[in-house]
Design a protein around this motif. Structure first.
Motif, short mmCIF file in Angstrom:
data_model
loop_
_atom_site.label_atom_id
_atom_site.label_comp_id
_atom_site.label_asym_id
_atom_site.label_seq_id
_atom_site.Cartn_x
_atom_site.Cartn_y
_atom_site.Cartn_z
N PHE A 55 39.72 -27.23 20.01
CA PHE A 55 40.30 -26.38 21.05
C PHE A 55 39.21 -25.60 21.80
CE2 PHE A 55 44.11 -26.39 18.04
CZ PHE A 55 44.68 -27.48 18.70
N ASN A 58 37.83 -27.60 24.55
CA ASN A 58 38.87 -28.04 25.51
C ASN A 58 39.20 -29.52 25.38
OD1 ASN A 58 39.27 -25.50 26.79
ND2 ASN A 58 37.34 -25.79 27.90
N LYS A 60 41.67 -32.44 23.92
CA LYS A 60 43.10 -32.55 23.61
C LYS A 60 43.31 -33.51 22.44
CE LYS A 60 43.02 -32.94 28.04
NZ LYS A 60 43.23 -33.28 29.45
N ILE A 61 44.48 -33.42 21.85
CA ILE A 61 44.80 -34.24 20.69
C ILE A 61 46.22 -34.78 20.82
CG2 ILE A 61 45.56 -32.27 19.29
CD1 ILE A 61 44.17 -33.68 16.88
N ILE A 62 46.38 -36.02 20.41
CA ILE A 62 47.71 -36.64 20.45
C ILE A 62 47.94 -37.36 19.12
CG2 ILE A 62 46.83 -38.77 21.51
CD1 ILE A 62 49.48 -38.91 23.05
N ASP A 66 53.92 -38.39 18.74
CA ASP A 66 54.13 -37.87 20.10
C ASP A 66 54.69 -38.97 21.00
OD1 ASP A 66 53.20 -35.35 19.48
OD2 ASP A 66 51.13 -35.83 20.01
N THR A 84 41.73 -37.83 19.53
CA THR A 84 41.25 -36.75 20.38
C THR A 84 40.86 -37.40 21.71
OG1 THR A 84 39.04 -37.01 19.44
CG2 THR A 84 40.43 -35.28 18.53
N TYR A 85 41.04 -36.65 22.80
CA TYR A 85 40.72 -37.26 24.09
C TYR A 85 40.35 -36.23 25.14
CZ TYR A 85 45.41 -36.01 25.90
OH TYR A 85 46.54 -35.34 26.32
N LYS A 88 42.99 -37.55 31.36
CA LYS A 88 44.44 -37.58 31.48
C LYS A 88 45.01 -38.86 30.88
CE LYS A 88 44.45 -34.88 35.75
NZ LYS A 88 44.80 -34.86 37.20
N THR A 177 40.17 -41.57 30.99
CA THR A 177 40.45 -41.07 29.64
C THR A 177 39.34 -41.51 28.69
OG1 THR A 177 42.78 -41.51 30.12
CG2 THR A 177 42.23 -40.87 27.87
#
Length: 358
Positions: A55, A58, A60-62, A66, A84-85, A88, A177
């Protein structure tokens, strides 16, 4: 194994609450995994530190549960439990991977960039591994087309590899991405790359091997794509080049030969959601009505499209692009040449010129 656990228990919380007996009912689960799950509290501090770092950067995680997790990747036997990415997520545009040698020839590099450019223009997201050589040129081709591209890392997102692709990494993070399933400070260990190859194959509806030697990591990706029931394409090279021995081997095993982007588009057209220009040949009924018209040989010379035709069938979209003409002009000239017996129309909007004329 994570996919089996989710299928059985429906959520990560349920997995962590399960007893050893309940976990033991999962098919082929090992004692080591059961012990790790039942003792998960011992790793909570480590997990919290990793999340805090994610975090802070910055990133992101999916997770697999999801709804925005990539659909095709979710279908493979062992999808990563989380990714983690940077950038977009786009689950609306189809993905195709373009892969090959890190030490490619100029032919391989230009082919990778050109194919990726044209496929990105057709609406595909170009997936590759950010490696030097074929991978880098695939990403660059997509970016040049103002298209979308996905890089799958063999290291953590905080460890860009190779360093020479730092600028490319940043460009993809802005316009595409970048995925990784490793902790963000994981170094690019050699053992990581075969692991990440399953993600490249899993994300994609097809994989294109542009140039690869006999013992190439790209062949691992191609094998995985076959196991996942995805299309495998290969670009032929010189029979004298060791860089193409792997691609030729794939062709012998049944991979689809690629000469241009339309070979891929025709095979995977059902994945493309964009509306394309409706460029259809003149119906045979209309052709029949016009057969009474006579053309002399001198008139044929005015047809520009004739000079872009070959004895081997070429797709009409390729002819339009090469000639730089409107669709209606191309179909009109092809019709006239077909009536004169100069051109043969084949199934699927392919055209060829007779060898005598050529």
């Amino acid at each position: 194994m994570y996919k089996k656990l989710i299928d059985q228990f429906q959520s990560p919380d349920n997995i962590l609450k399960a007893s050893e007996t309940q976990l033991g009912r999962v098919d082929k689960i090992s004692a080591k995994i059961i012990k790790g799950i039942t003792n998960h509290k011992a790793f909570q501090d480590i997990a919290k530190k990793e999340l805090d770092l994610i975090f802070k950067k910055n990133i992101k995680i999916i997770t697999l549960t999801d709804s925005s997790y990539p659909v095709l990747l979710k279908q493979i036997i062992d999808p990563p439990p989380f990714l983690t990415y940077l950038g977009k997520l786009d689950n609306t545009s189809p993905c195709i991977s373009v892969i090959g040698s890190r030490t490619a020839t100029s032919y391989g590099l230009s082919t990778s960039e050109n194919l990726s450019y044209k496929l990105a223009k057709k609406g595909f997201q170009i997936v590759s591994g950010l490696a030097r050589g074929i991978d880098a040129m695939a990403h660059k081709g997509a970016l040049k087309a103002q298209g979308k591209t996905i890089a799958v890392m063999g290291s953590g997102l905080n460890k860009i590899y190779p360093r020479e692709n730092t600028g490319l990494f940043k460009a993809i993070a802005q316009k595409g991405t970048i995925f990784s399933e490793f902790k963000i400070n994981t170094d690019p260990f050699p053992s990581n790359f075969p692991i990440r190859n399953r993600i490249i194959a899993g994300l994609s509806c097809g994989s294109i091997v542009v140039e690869a030697a006999k013992r190439s990591g790209s062949l691992i990706t191609a094998r995985l794509a076959t196991e996942y029931n995805r299309e495998v394409f290969a670009v032929p090279g010189s029979i004298k080049s060791k860089k193409s021995e792997g691609t030729h081997s794939l062709l012998k095993q049944g991979a689809m030969l690629v000469e241009n982007e339309m070979d891929i588009v025709d095979e995977l057209h059902h994945f493309i959601h964009e509306k394309k220009e409706n460029c259809q040949p003149v119906p045979s009924q209309s052709l029949q009505k016009q057969k009474s018209t006579h053309y002399n040989s001198s008139k044929v010379n005015k047809y520009k499209i004739k000079y872009f035709l070959e004895p081997y069938p070429v797709h009409i979209d390729v002819l339009i692009e090469k000639a730089g003409m409107e669709c209606s002009q191309v179909t009109s000239q092809l019709l006239d040449l077909e009536l004169e017996g100069i051109v043969t129309r084949h199934q699927g909007n392919y055209y060829s010129i007779s060898e005598e004329t050529h």
